[in-house]
Design a protein around this motif. Structure first.
Motif, PDB file in Angstrom:
ATOM      1  N   LEU A  32      -1.125   9.986  -9.909  1.00  0.00           N
ATOM      2  CA  LEU A  32      -0.162  10.838  -9.218  1.00  0.00           C
ATOM      3  C   LEU A  32      -0.871  11.862  -8.337  1.00  0.00           C
ATOM      4  O   LEU A  32      -0.433  12.140  -7.212  1.00  0.00           O
ATOM      5  CB  LEU A  32       0.730  11.538 -10.244  1.00  0.00           C
ATOM      6  CG  LEU A  32       1.776  12.509  -9.689  1.00  0.00           C
ATOM      7  CD1 LEU A  32       2.753  11.782  -8.775  1.00  0.00           C
ATOM      8  CD2 LEU A  32       2.521  13.202 -10.815  1.00  0.00           C
ATOM      9  N   THR A  35      -2.042  10.412  -5.046  1.00  0.00           N
ATOM     10  CA  THR A  35      -1.044  10.183  -4.001  1.00  0.00           C
ATOM     11  C   THR A  35      -1.039  11.289  -2.949  1.00  0.00           C
ATOM     12  O   THR A  35      -0.569  11.073  -1.830  1.00  0.00           O
ATOM     13  CB  THR A  35       0.373  10.082  -4.616  1.00  0.00           C
ATOM     14  OG1 THR A  35       0.716  11.330  -5.243  1.00  0.00           O
ATOM     15  CG2 THR A  35       0.439   8.975  -5.642  1.00  0.00           C
ATOM     16  N   ASN A  52       1.197  10.501   2.906  1.00  0.00           N
ATOM     17  CA  ASN A  52       1.285   9.177   2.272  1.00  0.00           C
ATOM     18  C   ASN A  52       2.734   8.826   1.946  1.00  0.00           C
ATOM     19  O   ASN A  52       3.183   7.700   2.175  1.00  0.00           O
ATOM     20  CB  ASN A  52       0.443   9.157   0.997  1.00  0.00           C
ATOM     21  CG  ASN A  52      -1.027   9.316   1.276  1.00  0.00           C
ATOM     22  OD1 ASN A  52      -1.581   8.708   2.184  1.00  0.00           O
ATOM     23  ND2 ASN A  52      -1.692  10.167   0.495  1.00  0.00           N
ATOM     24  N   TYR A  53       3.476   9.802   1.424  1.00  0.00           N
ATOM     25  CA  TYR A  53       4.885   9.544   1.115  1.00  0.00           C
ATOM     26  C   TYR A  53       5.701   9.380   2.393  1.00  0.00           C
ATOM     27  O   TYR A  53       6.651   8.584   2.435  1.00  0.00           O
ATOM     28  CB  TYR A  53       5.444  10.676   0.254  1.00  0.00           C
ATOM     29  CG  TYR A  53       4.952  10.650  -1.162  1.00  0.00           C
ATOM     30  CD1 TYR A  53       5.523   9.802  -2.104  1.00  0.00           C
ATOM     31  CD2 TYR A  53       3.902  11.467  -1.575  1.00  0.00           C
ATOM     32  CE1 TYR A  53       5.072   9.772  -3.416  1.00  0.00           C
ATOM     33  CE2 TYR A  53       3.438  11.441  -2.883  1.00  0.00           C
ATOM     34  CZ  TYR A  53       4.029  10.591  -3.795  1.00  0.00           C
ATOM     35  OH  TYR A  53       3.580  10.561  -5.093  1.00  0.00           O
ATOM     36  N   VAL A  56       5.145   5.914   3.455  1.00  0.00           N
ATOM     37  CA  VAL A  56       5.863   4.974   2.588  1.00  0.00           C
ATOM     38  C   VAL A  56       7.306   4.822   3.054  1.00  0.00           C
ATOM     39  O   VAL A  56       7.814   3.707   3.207  1.00  0.00           O
ATOM     40  CB  VAL A  56       5.815   5.450   1.119  1.00  0.00           C
ATOM     41  CG1 VAL A  56       6.862   4.717   0.276  1.00  0.00           C
ATOM     42  CG2 VAL A  56       4.438   5.222   0.530  1.00  0.00           C
ATOM     43  N   PRO A 251      -4.746   6.191  -1.999  1.00  0.00           N
ATOM     44  CA  PRO A 251      -3.659   7.180  -1.928  1.00  0.00           C
ATOM     45  C   PRO A 251      -2.338   6.582  -1.459  1.00  0.00           C
ATOM     46  O   PRO A 251      -1.281   6.875  -2.016  1.00  0.00           O
ATOM     47  CB  PRO A 251      -4.194   8.217  -0.934  1.00  0.00           C
ATOM     48  CG  PRO A 251      -5.669   8.098  -1.037  1.00  0.00           C
ATOM     49  CD  PRO A 251      -5.937   6.655  -1.260  1.00  0.00           C
ATOM     50  N   MET A 252      -2.411   5.734  -0.442  1.00  0.00           N
ATOM     51  CA  MET A 252      -1.188   5.107   0.056  1.00  0.00           C
ATOM     52  C   MET A 252      -0.605   4.146  -0.969  1.00  0.00           C
ATOM     53  O   MET A 252       0.613   4.112  -1.197  1.00  0.00           O
ATOM     54  CB  MET A 252      -1.499   4.364   1.358  1.00  0.00           C
ATOM     55  CG  MET A 252      -0.278   3.845   2.062  1.00  0.00           C
ATOM     56  SD  MET A 252       0.706   5.172   2.778  1.00  0.00           S
ATOM     57  CE  MET A 252       1.942   4.207   3.617  1.00  0.00           C
ATOM     58  N   ALA A 254      -0.998   4.279  -4.228  1.00  0.00           N
ATOM     59  CA  ALA A 254      -0.459   5.058  -5.340  1.00  0.00           C
ATOM     60  C   ALA A 254       0.882   5.685  -4.966  1.00  0.00           C
ATOM     61  O   ALA A 254       1.806   5.736  -5.783  1.00  0.00           O
ATOM     62  CB  ALA A 254      -1.458   6.142  -5.741  1.00  0.00           C
ATOM     63  N   ALA A 255       0.992   6.172  -3.738  1.00  0.00           N
ATOM     64  CA  ALA A 255       2.259   6.753  -3.299  1.00  0.00           C
ATOM     65  C   ALA A 255       3.367   5.711  -3.281  1.00  0.00           C
ATOM     66  O   ALA A 255       4.503   5.988  -3.707  1.00  0.00           O
ATOM     67  CB  ALA A 255       2.092   7.375  -1.911  1.00  0.00           C
ATOM     68  N   PHE A 258       4.364   5.016  -6.982  1.00  0.00           N
ATOM     69  CA  PHE A 258       5.194   6.049  -7.597  1.00  0.00           C
ATOM     70  C   PHE A 258       6.572   6.117  -6.952  1.00  0.00           C
ATOM     71  O   PHE A 258       7.562   6.426  -7.620  1.00  0.00           O
ATOM     72  CB  PHE A 258       4.502   7.408  -7.515  1.00  0.00           C
ATOM     73  CG  PHE A 258       3.600   7.680  -8.676  1.00  0.00           C
ATOM     74  CD1 PHE A 258       4.097   8.212  -9.854  1.00  0.00           C
ATOM     75  CD2 PHE A 258       2.254   7.376  -8.609  1.00  0.00           C
ATOM     76  CE1 PHE A 258       3.268   8.439 -10.938  1.00  0.00           C
ATOM     77  CE2 PHE A 258       1.409   7.598  -9.682  1.00  0.00           C
ATOM     78  CZ  PHE A 258       1.915   8.146 -10.855  1.00  0.00           C
ATOM     79  N   THR A 259       6.657   5.810  -5.676  1.00  0.00           N
ATOM     80  CA  THR A 259       7.970   5.735  -5.040  1.00  0.00           C
ATOM     81  C   THR A 259       8.783   4.594  -5.635  1.00  0.00           C
ATOM     82  O   THR A 259       9.997   4.732  -5.871  1.00  0.00           O
ATOM     83  CB  THR A 259       7.814   5.533  -3.526  1.00  0.00           C
ATOM     84  OG1 THR A 259       7.025   6.592  -2.974  1.00  0.00           O
ATOM     85  CG2 THR A 259       9.176   5.523  -2.839  1.00  0.00           C
TER      86      THR A 259
END
Length: 285
Positions: A32, A35, A52-53, A56, A251-252, A254-255, A258-259
């Motif tokens: 987390l 991210t 990153n989010y 996404v 990072p991307m 992981a984001a 988690f999304t």
């Protein structure tokens, strides 16, 4: 000095909680944090950012929606089939119930990849499904879209998830007492009314457990879409794998992961609420 019951329970849970923390909670917490980092010069760089989010939702929202729809279809079909089989085992099959259960559970020994390749062979142009349809006279030539399509992913994953969904539903049906069923029959209730008003409300938790399992695993799967889904059936798991392995963009990836978890959580909360409203007995409303 004797320990209190609460302390004894806490000590008994310590090994399990330690394993959960070390092998699940801590890695998930680290992921987390990742991210919010970024990649600079092919290196993972600690840096708080929400880009990153943003990427996404800008680049992968369609893939996420497609994945949730496919996983939802798989979960609904799997749960319905599992309930039908469990109902047959519990109430209709008598001595043959154990044979049916054993036959269903025997598929667990086949292995995940074995089932994928089996369905890949059966759904192909020269596979057994097309040959059967041709021999029955239902089609004149092989159906090309059976393989390398969303339908192939749904069929394969329903077959894979069915034994896992069957067990919790059957466990819930085992707890249904015969007394209210007999009373309802004596009062003239039809079989579908007994199932709707007595059986289903009593195994609501088991149905949700089966649905959750049949939804979450397909939502994160990336092997089945790659092998039987074809180039037009990329699910979010394929993109996560590509971000981690192909593009080395943790990072991307992981984001996106988690999304996906958040979206799956929203779907499950909604499903639990709908199931609760639909299966609440009339006398409990």
């Amino acid at each position: 000095m004797s320990l209190s019951p609460a302390l004894r329970r806490g000590l008994g849970l310590t090994p399990a909680l330690t394993i959960f923390g070390l092998f699940f909670a801590l890695p998930m917490a680290y992921l987390l944090v990742v991210t919010f980092w970024r990649i600079k010069r092919y290196r993972l760089t600690p840096d708080f950012t929400l880009s990153n989010y943003a990427d996404v939702f800008g680049d992968y929202l369609h893939a996420l929606g497609f994945t949730l729809v496919i996983a939802l279809v798989i979960a609904l079909i799997t749960t319905a089939l599992a309930f039908a089989i469990a109902y047959l085992i519990r109430f209709r099959s008598g001595l043959f119930g154990q044979i049916i259960l054993l036959s269903a559970l025997a598929t667990l020994f086949g292995g995940y990849l074995v089932k994928i390749y089996a369905w890949k062979a059966m759904l192909g142009a020269q596979g057994s499904v097309n040959l059967l349809l041709i021999n029955l006279g239902l089609i004149d030539e092989p159906i090309s879209w059976l393989l390398y399509s969303p339908a192939a992913v749904v069929i394969t994953l329903v077959h894979f998830m069915l034994p896992f969904a069957l067990l919790p539903i059957l466990a819930g049906l085992r707890g249904v007492s015969e007394a209210p069923l007999e009373a309802a029959r004596d009062l003239g209730a039809k079989p579908w009314q007994i199932t709707r008003d007595i059986v289903l409300p009593q195994c609501r938790g088991s149905l949700f457990s089966a649905f959750s399992l049949a939804f979450l695993i397909p939502a994160g799967d990336y092997v089945t879409p790659r092998l039987v889904g074809g180039p037009e059936t990329f699910m979010v798991g394929n993109f996560i794998e590509n971000l981690f392995v192909g593009r080395m963009n943790a990072p991307m990836g992981a984001a996106l992961a988690f999304t996906t978890l958040l979206a799956c959580g929203i779907v499950l909360v909604t499903a639990h609420w709908l199931l609760g409203r639909a299966l609440t007995p009339k006398w409990g409303r």
